[in-house]
Design a protein around this motif. Structure first.
Motif, PDB file in Angstrom:
ATOM      1  N   LEU A  37      10.262 -35.966   2.534  1.00  0.00           N
ATOM      2  CA  LEU A  37      11.145 -35.526   1.454  1.00  0.00           C
ATOM      3  C   LEU A  37      12.529 -35.457   1.654  1.00  0.00           C
ATOM      4  O   LEU A  37      13.402 -35.788   0.803  1.00  0.00           O
ATOM      5  CB  LEU A  37      10.700 -34.238   0.990  1.00  0.00           C
ATOM      6  CG  LEU A  37       9.228 -34.225   0.199  1.00  0.00           C
ATOM      7  CD1 LEU A  37       8.810 -32.676   0.192  1.00  0.00           C
ATOM      8  CD2 LEU A  37       9.322 -34.990  -1.032  1.00  0.00           C
ATOM      9  N   LYS A  38      13.000 -34.811   3.099  1.00  0.00           N
ATOM     10  CA  LYS A  38      14.294 -34.943   3.477  1.00  0.00           C
ATOM     11  C   LYS A  38      14.684 -36.266   3.570  1.00  0.00           C
ATOM     12  O   LYS A  38      15.854 -36.301   3.053  1.00  0.00           O
ATOM     13  CB  LYS A  38      14.432 -34.182   4.813  1.00  0.00           C
ATOM     14  CG  LYS A  38      14.106 -32.715   4.853  1.00  0.00           C
ATOM     15  CD  LYS A  38      14.171 -31.929   6.391  1.00  0.00           C
ATOM     16  CE  LYS A  38      13.901 -30.684   6.070  1.00  0.00           C
ATOM     17  NZ  LYS A  38      13.986 -30.008   7.444  1.00  0.00           N
ATOM     18  N   ALA A  39      14.253 -37.196   3.789  1.00  0.00           N
ATOM     19  CA  ALA A  39      14.761 -38.669   4.318  1.00  0.00           C
ATOM     20  C   ALA A  39      14.977 -39.296   2.661  1.00  0.00           C
ATOM     21  O   ALA A  39      16.177 -39.825   2.484  1.00  0.00           O
ATOM     22  CB  ALA A  39      13.785 -39.587   4.808  1.00  0.00           C
ATOM     23  N   ASN A  40      14.255 -38.903   1.808  1.00  0.00           N
ATOM     24  CA  ASN A  40      14.281 -39.349   0.286  1.00  0.00           C
ATOM     25  C   ASN A  40      15.498 -38.501  -0.086  1.00  0.00           C
ATOM     26  O   ASN A  40      16.454 -39.337  -0.977  1.00  0.00           O
ATOM     27  CB  ASN A  40      13.142 -39.201  -0.546  1.00  0.00           C
ATOM     28  CG  ASN A  40      12.011 -40.013  -0.278  1.00  0.00           C
ATOM     29  OD1 ASN A  40      12.310 -41.083   0.300  1.00  0.00           O
ATOM     30  ND2 ASN A  40      10.901 -39.923  -0.720  1.00  0.00           N
ATOM     31  N   GLN A  41      15.776 -37.313   0.072  1.00  0.00           N
ATOM     32  CA  GLN A  41      16.989 -36.493  -0.546  1.00  0.00           C
ATOM     33  C   GLN A  41      18.258 -37.201   0.191  1.00  0.00           C
ATOM     34  O   GLN A  41      19.018 -37.259  -0.618  1.00  0.00           O
ATOM     35  CB  GLN A  41      16.787 -35.146  -0.250  1.00  0.00           C
ATOM     36  CG  GLN A  41      15.636 -34.289  -0.944  1.00  0.00           C
ATOM     37  CD  GLN A  41      15.413 -32.990  -0.461  1.00  0.00           C
ATOM     38  OE1 GLN A  41      15.826 -32.559   0.331  1.00  0.00           O
ATOM     39  NE2 GLN A  41      14.860 -32.320  -1.475  1.00  0.00           N
ATOM     40  N   GLN A  42      18.205 -37.464   1.564  1.00  0.00           N
ATOM     41  CA  GLN A  42      19.364 -37.942   1.918  1.00  0.00           C
ATOM     42  C   GLN A  42      19.810 -39.367   1.325  1.00  0.00           C
ATOM     43  O   GLN A  42      20.956 -39.623   1.336  1.00  0.00           O
ATOM     44  CB  GLN A  42      19.114 -37.997   3.595  1.00  0.00           C
ATOM     45  CG  GLN A  42      20.285 -38.182   4.288  1.00  0.00           C
ATOM     46  CD  GLN A  42      19.900 -37.928   5.660  1.00  0.00           C
ATOM     47  OE1 GLN A  42      18.905 -38.346   6.433  1.00  0.00           O
ATOM     48  NE2 GLN A  42      20.825 -37.410   6.448  1.00  0.00           N
ATOM     49  N   GLU A  43      18.714 -40.094   1.228  1.00  0.00           N
ATOM     50  CA  GLU A  43      18.877 -41.474   0.563  1.00  0.00           C
ATOM     51  C   GLU A  43      19.589 -41.440  -0.751  1.00  0.00           C
ATOM     52  O   GLU A  43      20.485 -42.092  -1.096  1.00  0.00           O
ATOM     53  CB  GLU A  43      17.560 -42.375   0.441  1.00  0.00           C
ATOM     54  CG  GLU A  43      17.604 -43.716  -0.007  1.00  0.00           C
ATOM     55  CD  GLU A  43      16.347 -44.396  -0.001  1.00  0.00           C
ATOM     56  OE1 GLU A  43      16.583 -45.541  -0.609  1.00  0.00           O
ATOM     57  OE2 GLU A  43      15.409 -43.914   0.546  1.00  0.00           O
ATOM     58  N   GLN A  44      19.131 -40.547  -1.623  1.00  0.00           N
ATOM     59  CA  GLN A  44      19.649 -40.352  -2.893  1.00  0.00           C
ATOM     60  C   GLN A  44      20.907 -39.871  -2.883  1.00  0.00           C
ATOM     61  O   GLN A  44      21.680 -40.186  -3.615  1.00  0.00           O
ATOM     62  CB  GLN A  44      18.618 -39.189  -3.729  1.00  0.00           C
ATOM     63  CG  GLN A  44      18.958 -38.824  -5.033  1.00  0.00           C
ATOM     64  CD  GLN A  44      18.887 -40.083  -5.963  1.00  0.00           C
ATOM     65  OE1 GLN A  44      17.877 -40.785  -5.723  1.00  0.00           O
ATOM     66  NE2 GLN A  44      19.572 -40.257  -6.930  1.00  0.00           N
ATOM     67  N   SER A  45      21.296 -38.676  -2.059  1.00  0.00           N
ATOM     68  CA  SER A  45      22.627 -38.400  -1.759  1.00  0.00           C
ATOM     69  C   SER A  45      23.595 -39.542  -1.596  1.00  0.00           C
ATOM     70  O   SER A  45      24.773 -39.697  -2.216  1.00  0.00           O
ATOM     71  CB  SER A  45      22.704 -37.317  -0.830  1.00  0.00           C
ATOM     72  OG  SER A  45      22.119 -36.214  -1.301  1.00  0.00           O
ATOM     73  N   THR A  46      23.136 -40.252  -0.603  1.00  0.00           N
ATOM     74  CA  THR A  46      24.005 -41.725  -0.166  1.00  0.00           C
ATOM     75  C   THR A  46      24.234 -42.378  -1.389  1.00  0.00           C
ATOM     76  O   THR A  46      25.307 -43.007  -1.541  1.00  0.00           O
ATOM     77  CB  THR A  46      23.309 -42.132   0.889  1.00  0.00           C
ATOM     78  OG1 THR A  46      23.109 -41.322   2.073  1.00  0.00           O
ATOM     79  CG2 THR A  46      24.078 -43.310   1.479  1.00  0.00           C
ATOM     80  N   LEU A  47      23.046 -42.715  -2.210  1.00  0.00           N
ATOM     81  CA  LEU A  47      23.371 -43.718  -3.242  1.00  0.00           C
ATOM     82  C   LEU A  47      24.314 -43.037  -4.405  1.00  0.00           C
ATOM     83  O   LEU A  47      24.992 -43.874  -4.777  1.00  0.00           O
ATOM     84  CB  LEU A  47      21.931 -43.916  -3.664  1.00  0.00           C
ATOM     85  CG  LEU A  47      21.153 -44.749  -2.863  1.00  0.00           C
ATOM     86  CD1 LEU A  47      19.589 -44.809  -3.441  1.00  0.00           C
ATOM     87  CD2 LEU A  47      21.494 -46.178  -2.605  1.00  0.00           C
ATOM     88  N   GLU A  48      23.973 -41.815  -4.465  1.00  0.00           N
ATOM     89  CA  GLU A  48      24.918 -41.272  -5.509  1.00  0.00           C
ATOM     90  C   GLU A  48      26.445 -41.125  -5.134  1.00  0.00           C
ATOM     91  O   GLU A  48      27.299 -41.225  -5.897  1.00  0.00           O
ATOM     92  CB  GLU A  48      24.288 -39.628  -5.861  1.00  0.00           C
ATOM     93  CG  GLU A  48      22.954 -39.637  -6.371  1.00  0.00           C
ATOM     94  CD  GLU A  48      22.590 -38.199  -6.637  1.00  0.00           C
ATOM     95  OE1 GLU A  48      23.276 -37.248  -5.968  1.00  0.00           O
ATOM     96  OE2 GLU A  48      21.514 -38.196  -7.470  1.00  0.00           O
ATOM     97  N   GLU A  49      26.621 -40.869  -3.810  1.00  0.00           N
ATOM     98  CA  GLU A  49      28.235 -41.046  -3.332  1.00  0.00           C
ATOM     99  C   GLU A  49      28.395 -42.331  -3.335  1.00  0.00           C
ATOM    100  O   GLU A  49      29.852 -42.535  -3.658  1.00  0.00           O
ATOM    101  CB  GLU A  49      27.964 -40.521  -1.932  1.00  0.00           C
ATOM    102  CG  GLU A  49      27.664 -39.021  -1.682  1.00  0.00           C
ATOM    103  CD  GLU A  49      27.535 -38.684  -0.205  1.00  0.00           C
ATOM    104  OE1 GLU A  49      27.897 -39.752   0.600  1.00  0.00           O
ATOM    105  OE2 GLU A  49      27.384 -37.744   0.069  1.00  0.00           O
ATOM    106  N   ASN A  50      27.621 -43.406  -3.399  1.00  0.00           N
ATOM    107  CA  ASN A  50      28.143 -44.803  -3.433  1.00  0.00           C
ATOM    108  C   ASN A  50      28.158 -45.396  -5.040  1.00  0.00           C
ATOM    109  O   ASN A  50      28.726 -46.484  -4.964  1.00  0.00           O
ATOM    110  CB  ASN A  50      27.472 -45.633  -2.616  1.00  0.00           C
ATOM    111  CG  ASN A  50      27.423 -45.455  -1.035  1.00  0.00           C
ATOM    112  OD1 ASN A  50      28.587 -44.957  -0.551  1.00  0.00           O
ATOM    113  ND2 ASN A  50      26.548 -45.744  -0.112  1.00  0.00           N
ATOM    114  N   GLY A  51      27.524 -44.549  -5.649  1.00  0.00           N
ATOM    115  CA  GLY A  51      27.610 -44.764  -7.187  1.00  0.00           C
ATOM    116  C   GLY A  51      26.612 -45.942  -7.542  1.00  0.00           C
ATOM    117  O   GLY A  51      26.970 -46.581  -8.408  1.00  0.00           O
ATOM    118  N   THR A  52      25.560 -46.023  -6.707  1.00  0.00           N
ATOM    119  CA  THR A  52      24.441 -46.876  -7.024  1.00  0.00           C
ATOM    120  C   THR A  52      23.120 -46.072  -7.307  1.00  0.00           C
ATOM    121  O   THR A  52      23.013 -44.861  -7.109  1.00  0.00           O
ATOM    122  CB  THR A  52      24.026 -47.894  -5.885  1.00  0.00           C
ATOM    123  OG1 THR A  52      23.849 -46.914  -4.588  1.00  0.00           O
ATOM    124  CG2 THR A  52      25.261 -48.608  -5.541  1.00  0.00           C
TER     125      THR A  52
END
Length: 56
Positions: A37-52
């Motif tokens: 779950l933490k890995a998924n949250q971290q990936e989601q945050s990174t994608l949101e920061e990159n606008g993808t």
């Protein structure tokens, strides 16, 4: 504080061993799920920061 207790009634000498194994298996599963779950949250945050958008 997270607390988890396993208690079973077993009239054999192996009762404590069974309880310990059940607790160990549950905690291993719980830790793996939390890590996932933490890995998924971290990936989601990174994608949101990159606008993808995340792949679903």
């Amino acid at each position: 504080m997270n607390q988890f207790t396993v208690s079973i009634f077993c009239a054999t000498k192996e009762a404590a061993t069974i309880e310990q194994k059940l607790t160990e298996d549950f905690m291993s599963y719980w830790y793996a799920e939390i890590t996932h779950l933490k890995a998924n949250q971290q990936e989601q945050s990174t994608l949101e920061e990159n606008g993808t958008e995340a792949k679903t």
